[in-house]
Design an enzyme around this catalytic site. Structure first.
Site, PDB file in Angstrom:
ATOM      1  N   GLY A   8       0.834  -1.214   0.000  1.00  0.00           N
ATOM      2  CA  GLY A   8       0.000   0.000   0.000  1.00  0.00           C
ATOM      3  C   GLY A   8       0.857   1.248   0.000  1.00  0.00           C
ATOM      4  O   GLY A   8       0.497   2.278   0.570  1.00  0.00           O
ATOM      5  N   LEU A  10       1.515   3.486  -2.107  1.00  0.00           N
ATOM      6  CA  LEU A  10       1.067   4.712  -2.774  1.00  0.00           C
ATOM      7  C   LEU A  10      -0.140   5.323  -2.075  1.00  0.00           C
ATOM      8  O   LEU A  10      -0.742   6.279  -2.558  1.00  0.00           O
ATOM      9  CB  LEU A  10       0.749   4.433  -4.252  1.00  0.00           C
ATOM     10  CG  LEU A  10       1.917   3.834  -5.059  1.00  0.00           C
ATOM     11  CD1 LEU A  10       1.534   3.682  -6.524  1.00  0.00           C
ATOM     12  CD2 LEU A  10       3.180   4.683  -4.932  1.00  0.00           C
ATOM     13  N   GLN A  12      -2.188   6.933   1.553  1.00  0.00           N
ATOM     14  CA  GLN A  12      -1.967   8.154   2.351  1.00  0.00           C
ATOM     15  C   GLN A  12      -0.731   8.032   3.248  1.00  0.00           C
ATOM     16  O   GLN A  12       0.098   8.930   3.289  1.00  0.00           O
ATOM     17  CB  GLN A  12      -3.206   8.472   3.204  1.00  0.00           C
ATOM     18  CG  GLN A  12      -3.111   9.845   3.869  1.00  0.00           C
ATOM     19  CD  GLN A  12      -4.079  10.027   5.042  1.00  0.00           C
ATOM     20  OE1 GLN A  12      -4.721   9.079   5.485  1.00  0.00           O
ATOM     21  NE2 GLN A  12      -4.165  11.245   5.546  1.00  0.00           N
ATOM     22  N   ARG A  36      -1.461  -1.472  -8.065  1.00  0.00           N
ATOM     23  CA  ARG A  36      -1.322  -0.922  -9.419  1.00  0.00           C
ATOM     24  C   ARG A  36      -0.556   0.392  -9.325  1.00  0.00           C
ATOM     25  O   ARG A  36      -0.434   0.974  -8.255  1.00  0.00           O
ATOM     26  CB  ARG A  36      -2.691  -0.700 -10.060  1.00  0.00           C
ATOM     27  CG  ARG A  36      -3.576   0.166  -9.208  1.00  0.00           C
ATOM     28  CD  ARG A  36      -4.951   0.368  -9.797  1.00  0.00           C
ATOM     29  NE  ARG A  36      -5.797   0.967  -8.777  1.00  0.00           N
ATOM     30  CZ  ARG A  36      -6.548   0.291  -7.927  1.00  0.00           C
ATOM     31  NH1 ARG A  36      -6.588  -1.023  -7.979  1.00  0.00           N
ATOM     32  NH2 ARG A  36      -7.278   0.907  -7.018  1.00  0.00           N
ATOM     33  N   ILE A  55      -1.623  -8.175  -2.224  1.00  0.00           N
ATOM     34  CA  ILE A  55      -1.409  -8.998  -1.019  1.00  0.00           C
ATOM     35  C   ILE A  55      -2.449 -10.117  -0.873  1.00  0.00           C
ATOM     36  O   ILE A  55      -2.265 -11.014  -0.060  1.00  0.00           O
ATOM     37  CB  ILE A  55      -1.345  -8.167   0.293  1.00  0.00           C
ATOM     38  CG1 ILE A  55      -2.630  -7.393   0.550  1.00  0.00           C
ATOM     39  CG2 ILE A  55      -0.133  -7.269   0.308  1.00  0.00           C
ATOM     40  CD1 ILE A  55      -2.743  -6.865   1.974  1.00  0.00           C
ATOM     41  N   TYR A 143     -14.800  -2.575   8.516  1.00  0.00           N
ATOM     42  CA  TYR A 143     -13.417  -2.128   8.719  1.00  0.00           C
ATOM     43  C   TYR A 143     -12.969  -2.412  10.159  1.00  0.00           C
ATOM     44  O   TYR A 143     -11.897  -2.967  10.395  1.00  0.00           O
ATOM     45  CB  TYR A 143     -13.348  -0.628   8.403  1.00  0.00           C
ATOM     46  CG  TYR A 143     -12.014   0.030   8.627  1.00  0.00           C
ATOM     47  CD1 TYR A 143     -10.918  -0.297   7.840  1.00  0.00           C
ATOM     48  CD2 TYR A 143     -11.856   1.016   9.599  1.00  0.00           C
ATOM     49  CE1 TYR A 143      -9.696   0.337   8.026  1.00  0.00           C
ATOM     50  CE2 TYR A 143     -10.635   1.654   9.785  1.00  0.00           C
ATOM     51  CZ  TYR A 143      -9.565   1.310   9.000  1.00  0.00           C
ATOM     52  OH  TYR A 143      -8.362   1.938   9.191  1.00  0.00           O
ATOM     53  N   LYS A 147     -10.140  -4.890  11.762  1.00  0.00           N
ATOM     54  CA  LYS A 147      -9.041  -4.356  12.579  1.00  0.00           C
ATOM     55  C   LYS A 147      -8.908  -5.138  13.893  1.00  0.00           C
ATOM     56  O   LYS A 147      -7.800  -5.452  14.310  1.00  0.00           O
ATOM     57  CB  LYS A 147      -9.235  -2.856  12.824  1.00  0.00           C
ATOM     58  CG  LYS A 147      -8.955  -2.003  11.585  1.00  0.00           C
ATOM     59  CD  LYS A 147      -7.502  -2.152  11.144  1.00  0.00           C
ATOM     60  CE  LYS A 147      -7.227  -1.604   9.768  1.00  0.00           C
ATOM     61  NZ  LYS A 147      -5.886  -1.929   9.259  1.00  0.00           N
TER      62      LYS A 147
END
Ligand code: SER
Length: 318
Positions: A8, A10, A12, A36, A55, A143, A147
């Site tokens: 990840g 690219l 934030q 990508r 992943i 989400y 987590k």
């Protein structure tokens, strides 16, 4: 010598963490990866090794780890809260099946793993104020479910297989480099862009909604400090409460008005993201992180606002 894979990269956090890691550990020792290529990240992609890795494909991930002799995986590939409510299946797949693959590769190749958790790992039955490190975790979003399950899975891999897993529960992260990818705390990023461009912002989060937040430089420090922490001092592992400030939309607007006095805040509350925000704590107790590995954030609300507005002004060419 660390050989780090950032998934990840690219996103934030990844887009800024990769640059910082390359500065500390050497460009060639930090492999950035993403599902990508994304426009606007050419500088980052060219600043060191970059690989396309999904992943959710364990074999592809394993080959990449072996190819680059990776010994540290920083797993930032994830779907955030608001997008996760729209696409719960994809959220589960990337956040859980992806993490499982990361942990399996780490077990086989003897890698350390950092995975961020979130304030989303808490829910409506969690004590909302000064939320303790160890407390009720019954989140109501997909989400959040991924987590909590992720925290447990990371602890399991440490206890069962000795994989050195570590993580923090990040609050909303505010940054100017790359926009967040569809979370509930994103209003606190968008507000700065609109303040500079239009001198007004319409918030999708209601007045009075307190949430923990942090400026990106502190978030990067948290990851690097915890990664480098003496393992014998860590009583907890997955995952530490960390916070730098707690505010509602009126408070961040007040901070912006110190620099842009004519700034106006309006509301058009999004019921989905508001319900998510209402289920999260108002403020976290991060004393375990302070005691076990020296967590000590540098930016408060006004310090962050000053820096954000200065840096964004340059970025937006204003
Ligand atoms: N910033 C995240 C979100 O809103 C919280 O982890 O989804």
């Amino acid at each position: 010598m660390r050989k780090i894979l950032v998934t990840g990269a690219l996103g934030q956090i990844g887009s800024e963490l990769t640059t910082e890691l390359r500065r500390i550990y050497g460009a060639n020792n930090v492999v950035a990866s993403g599902r990508r290529l994304k426009e606007g990240h050419e500088k980052l992609i060219e600043s060191g090794p970059f690989e396309i890795v999904d992943i959710t494909n364990g074999k592809e991930l394993h080959e990449m780890v072996k190819k680059h002799n990776i010994n540290t995986i920083i797993n930032l590939a994830a779907i955030l809260s608001a997008v996760g409510e729209k696409y719960p299946e994809e959220c589960w797949n990337i956040n859980m099946n992806g993490l499982y693959n990361v942990l399996e590769v780490a077990r086989e190749e003897n890698c350390m793993v950092f995975t961020p958790s979130s304030i989303a790992a808490f829910g409506p039955t969690t004590p909302p104020d000064n939320t303790p490190q160890d407390t009720i975790q019954r989140p109501t979003t997909m989400y959040g479910v991924t987590k909590v399950a992720g925290e447990l899975l990371c602890d399991y891999y440490f206890k069962k297989f000795g994989v050195d897993t570590r993580g923090v529960r990040f609050p909303g992260l505010i940054s100017y480099e790359t926009l967040p990818g569809g979370g509930t705390t994103d209003y606190a990023v968008h507000i700065y862009y609109d303040a500079l461009k239009n001198k007004r912002y319409t918030s999708f989060i209601a007045k009075g909604t307190m949430m923990d937040m942090m400026y990106m430089p502190d978030a990067l420090d948290a990851i690097i400090q915890l990664m480098e922490a003496d393992p014998s001092k860590l009583i907890h592992r997955n995952a530490f409460n960390v916070t730098a400030m707690s505010f509602d939309p009126e408070m961040i607007a007040g901070s912006i008005r110190k620099f842009i006095p004519e700034f106006e805040l309006e509301y058009d509350v999004d019921p989905v993201r508001q319900a998510i925000a209402d289920s999260w704590p108002n403020s976290l107790d991060d004393s375990a992180a302070r005691e076990e590995w020296g967590w000590d954030p540098k930016y408060d609300l006004n310090g962050m606002t000053k820096d954000m507005l200065e840096k964004l002004k340059i970025k937006l060419g204003l």
